[in-house]
Design a protein around this motif. Structure first.
Motif, PDB file in Angstrom:
ATOM      1  N   LYS A 254       0.843  -1.196   0.000  1.00 14.42           N
ATOM      2  CA  LYS A 254       0.000   0.000   0.000  1.00 14.42           C
ATOM      3  C   LYS A 254       0.879   1.246   0.000  1.00 14.42           C
ATOM      4  O   LYS A 254       1.987   1.255   0.529  1.00 14.42           O
ATOM      5  N   SER A 265      -2.946   4.248  -2.688  1.00 15.55           N
ATOM      6  CA  SER A 265      -3.083   3.129  -3.625  1.00 15.55           C
ATOM      7  C   SER A 265      -2.895   1.817  -2.877  1.00 15.55           C
ATOM      8  O   SER A 265      -2.124   1.750  -1.900  1.00 15.55           O
ATOM      9  N   THR A 266      -3.569   0.786  -3.347  1.00 12.63           N
ATOM     10  CA  THR A 266      -3.336  -0.570  -2.882  1.00 12.63           C
ATOM     11  C   THR A 266      -2.922  -1.408  -4.081  1.00 12.63           C
ATOM     12  O   THR A 266      -3.604  -1.420  -5.107  1.00 12.63           O
ATOM     13  N   TYR A 267      -1.792  -2.090  -3.958  1.00 12.72           N
ATOM     14  CA  TYR A 267      -1.225  -2.853  -5.064  1.00 12.72           C
ATOM     15  C   TYR A 267      -1.568  -4.322  -4.843  1.00 12.72           C
ATOM     16  O   TYR A 267      -0.977  -5.012  -3.995  1.00 12.72           O
ATOM     17  N   LYS A 301       2.220   5.708  -9.119  1.00 11.27           N
ATOM     18  CA  LYS A 301       1.130   6.674  -9.153  1.00 11.27           C
ATOM     19  C   LYS A 301      -0.170   6.056  -9.644  1.00 11.27           C
ATOM     20  O   LYS A 301      -1.237   6.257  -9.055  1.00 11.27           O
ATOM     21  N   GLY A 303      -0.885   2.850  -9.777  1.00  7.62           N
ATOM     22  CA  GLY A 303      -1.269   1.632  -9.067  1.00  7.62           C
ATOM     23  C   GLY A 303      -1.363   0.419  -9.958  1.00  7.62           C
ATOM     24  O   GLY A 303      -1.937  -0.605  -9.576  1.00  7.62           O
ATOM     25  N   LYS A 304      -0.785   0.507 -11.157  1.00  3.55           N
ATOM     26  CA  LYS A 304      -0.906  -0.552 -12.158  1.00  3.55           C
ATOM     27  C   LYS A 304       0.322  -1.451 -12.143  1.00  3.55           C
ATOM     28  O   LYS A 304       1.454  -0.972 -12.047  1.00  3.55           O
TER      29      LYS A 304
END
Length: 426
Positions: A254, A265-267, A301, A303-304
């Motif tokens: 995160k 963001s959460t990855y 940025k 989150g991808k």
């Protein structure tokens, strides 16, 4: 606004413009990335190239005037001299073995200059040693259980942060060992920690699923980050200190805003526990490693997930970028380390030779060598381009679980369960 000083950073190669604003003399730093200008290309060593590069930098940067050209050239020459010295082949020689603690070590670190080594141990202490003499400089006392995580506040080196199984972290004066603050609030072991880059605040990560953010000056807690549902095993600030990256056994990493405490963001994507999460130098990308035998490269940025790095056949325990963010190195329980191209996600080479699990991996600051630590009682130095093992560092009598280069890249420290750390020098 005026240009106050022109500074130099070796790794990654950068010219830093120190700018002063207004009557209050507020200071700002602007960075010029020399790697993108081709400084590290081996065929660009001639003086006329440095002259033309200096002219290009001055033309592109309004704050640089022609009157600063000689200064810029002198900085470029210093960088070239360092790069030439770094490319010379040499072997690390055992400098000393420090019987640092009564019980096994858990971690180790250098200060920026590489003249002091910091160790942590099951004996509930951390210690600072002089790398040149092996003399103990300071013993950091006060924890009531295993000291598991340690860090200098580099580049300053005047503070040490420790994290313990006693559920606290402590801040010490690195010169005299004075305990400055005890950071409380966790309900389980503190296993990871970090200073921000200005040493204004620290974060601690715990097996209680939380991260806590503390003020260095007052010891007060700014925020508790509570959104993970598993143990926290990795914490890292971005370059600005405004964002915090975490890695957790809940299979996610995160990104938090340190000013508000909110999740940015959460990855998601790993199918098992995350073991490590790191920013690249610019904090634009991050990499995570996992027990699911993969690593993932993410756009911080957006989150991808950009790439899933595959090939390991067992848990991936550690991962790191090189200084320029072009390569990623991994460490795995399958006994190998792997080097991947960050721009394509493709495997570049496999580092084979350890007999058993590799627990730690590190690039030297120049990015020309990789260091690994293994349960086979050895550390190994590798060429990240072709996978060749350049040297086996032998002498420990038990597994090595931590290792590090100093900032110059000419000294290595290894920490082992045999209760000792060893210093190796070029």
């Amino acid at each position: 606004m005026k240009l106050n000083r022109i500074l130099l950073r070796y790794y990654p190669p950068t010219i830093i413009l120190e700018i002063v604003h207004g009557r209050k003399n507020a200071v700002e730093h602007k960075e010029i990335d020399l790697f993108q200008h081709g400084l590290l290309q081996s065929d660009n060593n001639a003086g006329n190239y440095l002259d033309s590069l200096a002219s290009k930098l001055i033309a592109e940067e309004p704050l640089l005037r022609n009157t600063k050209k000689e200064k810029v050239i002198s900085l470029l020459e210093r960088l070239q001299e360092r790069n030439t010295a770094d490319s010379n082949p040499a072997f690390f020689q055992p400098s000393m073995s420090i019987q640092a603690h009564l019980l096994p070590l858990t971690n180790c670190a250098f200060d920026k200059s590489g003249t002091r080594c910091l160790t942590a141990s099951y004996d509930r202490t951390a210690k600072i040693f002089d790398v040149l003499t092996g003399k103990q400089l300071v013993s950091l006392e006060g924890h009531r259980n295993v000291v598991y995580a340690v860090a200098f506040n580099n580049p300053y080196g005047n503070l040490v942060l420790t994290g313990s199984f006693d559920k606290t972290a402590k801040l010490y004066n690195a010169v005299n060992g004075e305990s400055l603050h005890t950071f409380r609030g966790h309900e389980a072991e503190v296993v990871c920690l970090s200073f921000d880059h200005k040493s204004k605040s620290v974060v601690t990560g715990s097996m209680d699923f939380t991260v806590r953010h503390f003020d260095v000056e007052t010891g007060q807690c700014f925020h508790s980050f509570l959104s993970h549902t598993g143990e926290i095993v990795s914490v890292n600030f971005d370059r600005s200190g405004d964002a915090l990256l975490t890695g957790s056994f809940d299979h996610t990493s995160k990104l938090f805003d340190t000013r508000s405490g909110k999740v940015v963001s959460t990855y998601r994507g790993h199918r098992a526990e995350v073991t490590c999460a790191q920013f690249n130098f610019t904090s634009e990308l991050l990499v995570s490693s996992s027990v699911d035998q993969t690593c993932r490269i993410w756009d911080a940025k957006a989150g991808k997930c950009l790439y899933t790095l595959q090939g390991h056949t067992d848990d991936v325990l550690d991962v790191t970028f090189n200084c320029t963010g072009t390569r990623v190195a991994t460490a795995s329980s399958d006994g190998t380390s792997r080097i991947y191209d960050v721009n394509t996600g493709q495997l570049k080479t496999v580092l084979r030779g350890h007999k058993g699990e590799i627990s730690k991996v590190a690039f030297n600051p120049q990015g020309t060598k990789v260091l690994t630590a293994g349960v086979d009682h050895t550390a190994r130095v590798w060429d990240p381009e072709n996978g060749e093992c350049l040297q086996v560092l032998e002498g420990h009598k038990d597994e090595i679980f931590s290792c590090a280069f100093n900032y110059q890249g000419d000294t290595i420290v290894t920490a082992s369960k045999d209760n000792s750390c060893k210093i190796w020098k070029l």
